[in-house]
Motif scaffolding. Sequence first.
Motif, short mmCIF file in Angstrom:
data_model
loop_
_atom_site.label_atom_id
_atom_site.label_comp_id
_atom_site.label_asym_id
_atom_site.label_seq_id
_atom_site.Cartn_x
_atom_site.Cartn_y
_atom_site.Cartn_z
N CYS A 42 3.09 3.13 -4.74
CA CYS A 42 3.25 3.25 -3.43
C CYS A 42 2.97 2.01 -3.02
N PHE B 254 8.51 12.73 -2.78
CA PHE B 254 9.20 11.91 -1.57
C PHE B 254 8.20 11.21 -0.73
N TYR B 255 7.12 11.30 -0.98
CA TYR B 255 5.97 10.55 -0.24
C TYR B 255 4.92 10.42 -0.93
N CYS B 256 3.92 9.58 -0.60
CA CYS B 256 2.47 9.13 -1.67
C CYS B 256 1.52 10.14 -1.11
N GLY C 269 1.06 8.86 2.49
CA GLY C 269 2.01 9.45 3.16
C GLY C 269 3.47 8.59 3.46
N ASP C 270 3.28 7.20 2.75
CA ASP C 270 4.37 6.26 2.87
C ASP C 270 5.35 6.56 1.77
N GLU C 271 6.67 6.56 2.32
CA GLU C 271 7.91 6.96 1.59
C GLU C 271 8.50 5.83 0.60
N ASP C 272 7.98 4.68 0.71
CA ASP C 272 8.30 3.44 -0.08
C ASP C 272 7.81 3.59 -1.71
N LEU C 273 8.25 4.45 -2.43
CA LEU C 273 7.81 4.62 -3.59
C LEU C 273 8.39 3.91 -4.83
#
Length: 84
Positions: A30, A8-10, A14-18
């Motif tokens: 990521c 759900f996150y890197c 911590g970025d969520e755009d995977l």
Amino acid sequence: MTERATPFYCPYCGDEDLRPQEEPHAAWLCTGCRRVFTVKFVGLNLHAQSGGGAVHTTPPAHPEPDDDADVLDSPVTEHAEASK
């Protein structure tokens, strides 16, 4: 069952755009930090060992009453005292 675990996150920024990445197998990109990583399920620990790195604390002198009737009170000792 899917081969690819979905994060759900890197785990780095911590970025969520995977985005799914083809190589290496089942990898994720990521878009925030440009890192490529994989997620691997290792298994379940069904045989928890007591005393293996557990932190022992001294209970308070006057503990608050506990509403949980299922919890048994047991004395807690310091690791140093137990090794004497």
